[in-house]
Enzyme design. Structure first.
Site, PDB file in Angstrom:
ATOM      1  N   GLU A   1      21.213  -2.679  26.479  1.00 17.54           N
ATOM      2  CA  GLU A   1      20.462  -3.928  26.412  1.00 17.54           C
ATOM      3  C   GLU A   1      19.005  -3.739  25.987  1.00 17.54           C
ATOM      4  O   GLU A   1      18.504  -4.488  25.131  1.00 17.54           O
ATOM      5  CB  GLU A   1      20.571  -4.654  27.753  1.00 17.54           C
ATOM      6  CG  GLU A   1      21.987  -5.169  28.008  1.00 17.54           C
ATOM      7  CD  GLU A   1      22.291  -5.437  29.473  1.00 17.54           C
ATOM      8  OE1 GLU A   1      21.382  -5.255  30.308  1.00 17.54           O
ATOM      9  OE2 GLU A   1      23.433  -5.826  29.783  1.00 17.54           O
TER      10      GLU A   1
ATOM     11  N   ASP B   1      25.680 -10.744  24.473  1.00 15.35           N
ATOM     12  CA  ASP B   1      25.058 -10.215  25.688  1.00 15.35           C
ATOM     13  C   ASP B   1      25.952 -10.628  26.851  1.00 15.35           C
ATOM     14  O   ASP B   1      25.933 -11.784  27.280  1.00 15.35           O
ATOM     15  CB  ASP B   1      23.649 -10.789  25.845  1.00 15.35           C
ATOM     16  CG  ASP B   1      22.991 -10.416  27.175  1.00 15.35           C
ATOM     17  OD1 ASP B   1      23.535  -9.545  27.887  1.00 15.35           O
ATOM     18  OD2 ASP B   1      21.945 -11.012  27.503  1.00 15.35           O
TER      19      ASP B   1
ATOM     20  N   LYS C   1      30.450  -8.167  36.628  1.00 14.91           N
ATOM     21  CA  LYS C   1      29.863  -6.998  35.956  1.00 14.91           C
ATOM     22  C   LYS C   1      29.514  -5.907  36.957  1.00 14.91           C
ATOM     23  O   LYS C   1      29.417  -4.731  36.608  1.00 14.91           O
ATOM     24  CB  LYS C   1      28.629  -7.448  35.185  1.00 14.91           C
ATOM     25  CG  LYS C   1      28.029  -6.416  34.247  1.00 14.91           C
ATOM     26  CD  LYS C   1      26.930  -7.070  33.427  1.00 14.91           C
ATOM     27  CE  LYS C   1      26.233  -6.074  32.523  1.00 14.91           C
ATOM     28  NZ  LYS C   1      25.196  -6.744  31.691  1.00 14.91           N
TER      29      LYS C   1
ATOM     30  N   ASP D   1      13.573  -4.598  31.340  1.00 14.69           N
ATOM     31  CA  ASP D   1      14.698  -5.539  31.338  1.00 14.69           C
ATOM     32  C   ASP D   1      15.196  -5.751  32.765  1.00 14.69           C
ATOM     33  O   ASP D   1      15.904  -4.914  33.326  1.00 14.69           O
ATOM     34  CB  ASP D   1      15.822  -4.981  30.449  1.00 14.69           C
ATOM     35  CG  ASP D   1      17.020  -5.924  30.329  1.00 14.69           C
ATOM     36  OD1 ASP D   1      17.007  -6.982  30.984  1.00 14.69           O
ATOM     37  OD2 ASP D   1      17.957  -5.591  29.586  1.00 14.69           O
TER      38      ASP D   1
END
Length: 546
Positions: A185, A19, A80, A213
């Site tokens: 994810e 992850d 990211k 999420d």
């Protein structure tokens, strides 16, 4: 509907699930019939997605995070939010103003990070920083397993576009990893919950799972249907029905709002000290204190944001209540609700159709988030059976085991995953800026569509076509994915030449454009991605220097 079995060619050696998060990353492996989340060299199961540089060395993870306040301009985090984007993107410009490190544009309008390393200035693309975090995750797994690790499944936000997904795969290549699959994810989390935590009796019939999420930097919501067959042991089907989300909404945004609040409080109490906004060390200390306060407010009704000698030797302390915190973040909470509504609307489902609601991501610990979600789902109990920080890595490890051929568990081997593309893909109609959709959002992938082209002018020998992603009717409001050029067209009156272009989206959600003639297609720009020569150079540099 297109489907993707989770058992293609077998990869050699162990395969892990990673992850790769905005703020923290996590690695896990499936062994002995269960998932094992792997702790790093500091004993922590989560590793900060943080890389730092100084005159002597490069630091990764906890070591980088712990010295961030003393070396703010050379400590890189939240990368990211840059990967696969253009420097001119509004979100990049907004984030760059808040970060203490320097972000500039290269010749292709891609963001690069400027650091001082071993006495020299280096320009580093986001892929290189992300690859360093991935290499740390690989090293953590190798120490734990006692074996070399080359294969991995890496997760991305469901709303990562084609460029961001490909850039993540490039980061894996630089880190020396064979990326078996890019998996969204929420889908990874659904695999974890569906295979491991739901009793077979609960999903013998078709069940609908909503995965909420909310992580450090991104927000995703997905609706999946899980069907394990009549007796609960036949081929398991995980079908993504609809997705929604925001690649720029997460815990970092909650922190940013708290930092802004604290700065206003400092300026109110000390109006002559205006220089704090330019003091990178003070801002780093303040951000750390705000993040700590945010976590505390998940358990207490009131806490203190406190930093000794914050600026010009002045101590700073201010109280903040949970209600005040929630008031500061009300716009962020509203954005979450809008994406929930959009996901259900796209799936043509109502709230009562959802059987299970799964929480993923550390930001779901915020009480207001849980209350908001429970009210939205008509009081339905929220699933918290797996640590929300680890659920994504957990599911990625399950898929890595299947793709790597490392399991004899029938429930895993027989899993079929049906994914969808999160964004519509299309081309621009000449001189009109109108988006002509080729592949519609929420189309099952892998998928392949063929579009027929011709010339607009007499004796035209080439056709240039930009490809866009997005839902607006105008290409001006969508993301330019890439531009390709058809060449070698024999001269002829306009409209006479005919040629078919194939748009192929693979199981990773990555687009490939092909055309049947020998002349083929030339990619004129790469939409914020590394070029092949650059990627090869960075791979070699990683082997020799990094």
């Amino acid at each position: 509907m297109a489907s993707s079995s989770l058992k293609p060619k077998v990869a050699e050696g162990p395969a892990v699930g990673i992850d790769l998060g905005t703020t923290y990353s996590c690695v896990a492996v499936w062994r002995h019939g269960h998932c094992e989340v792997i702790a790093n060299d500091q004993g922590n199961r989560l590793t900060p997605s943080c890389v730092a540089f100084n005159d002597d060395e490069r630091l990764v993870g906890d070591a980088a995070f712990n010295q961030a306040a003393s070396n703010p301009t050379n400590t890189i985090f939240e990368v990211k939010r840059l990967i696969g984007r253009r420097f001119s993107d509004e979100s990049v410009q907004g984030d760059a103003k808040l970060w203490p490190f320097k972000v500039v544009a290269d010749a292709d309008n891609r963001p690069v990070i400027v650091v001082q390393y071993q006495g020299k200035e280096k320009w580093l693309p986001p892929e290189q920083i992300s690859s360093t975090v991935l290499a740390k995750m690989r090293e953590t797994a190798e120490v734990y397993l006692g074996k070399t690790v080359k294969n991995a499944v890496v997760t991305v936000p469901v709303y990562f576009n084609n460029s961001q997904r490909q850039a993540t795969m490039d980061a894996g290549a630089i880190a020396g990893l064979n990326v078996l699959r890019i998996i969204p994810e929420p889908t990874a989390a659904a695999l974890a919950y569906g295979l491991e935590k739901m009793p077979i009796s609960s999903y013998r019939s078709r069940r609908t799972l909503l995965v909420f999420d909310l992580g450090g930097g991104t927000f995703d919501v997905s609706l999946l249907k899980i069907d394990a067959g009549i007796d609960g042991m036949d081929q398991g089907v995980f079908e993504v029905v609809a997705t929604a989300g925001d690649t720029h909404l997460g815990g970092a945004d909650f922190d940013n709002e708290l930092v802004k609040y604290a700065l206003k409080e400092f300026m109110r109490k000390h109006p002559i000290n205006t220089g704090i906004s330019c003091n990178n060390k003070a801002l780093r200390w303040l951000r750390t204190a705000c993040e700590r306060a945010k976590r505390m407010l998940s358990f207490t009704a009131q806490t203190t944001i406190e930093v000794d000698a914050l600026h010009d030797g002045i101590d700073f302390s201010t109280n903040i209540t949970r209600s005040r915190f929630e008031e500061l973040k009300k716009d962020l909470f509203s954005r979450c609700v809008k994406e929930l509504e959009k996901c259900l609307r796209d799936a043509k489902m109502d709230r009562s159709s959802v059987h299970h609601v799964v929480l993923v991501g550390g930001s779901t610990r915020i009480p207001k988030v849980q209350d908001m979600l429970q009210k939205f789902c008509n009081g339905k109990e929220l699933c918290r059976k797996i640590n929300p920080d680890e659920a994504v890595a957990y599911g990625a490890a399950i898929q890595a085991s299947i793709l790597g051929g490392g399991t004899d568990n029938k429930r895993l081997v027989d899993v079929v995953l049906r994914e969808v593309t999160p964004l519509s893909l299309g081309i621009e109609i000449e001189d009109d800026y109108t988006m002509s959709v080729v592949i519609l959002r929420n189309t099952a992938i892998p998928t392949k569509k063929v579009a027929r082209y011709t010339t607009l002018y007499d004796n035209q020998t080439s056709v240039t076509t930009p490809v866009f992603e997005g839902e607006s009717a105008s290409t001006k409001d969508n993301n330019l994915l890439s531009t390709f050029e058809l060449t070698g067209i024999p001269p002829a009156p306009k409209g006479v030449p005919k040629f078919n272009v194939t748009y192929d989206i693979d199981a990773n959600g990555v687009l490939k454009v092909t055309e049947g003639r020998k002349s083929g297609i030339t990619i004129l720009n790469h939409g914020g991605r590394l070029r092949k020569g650059e990627l090869a150079r960075l791979v070699q540099e990683a082997k020799s220097e990094w």
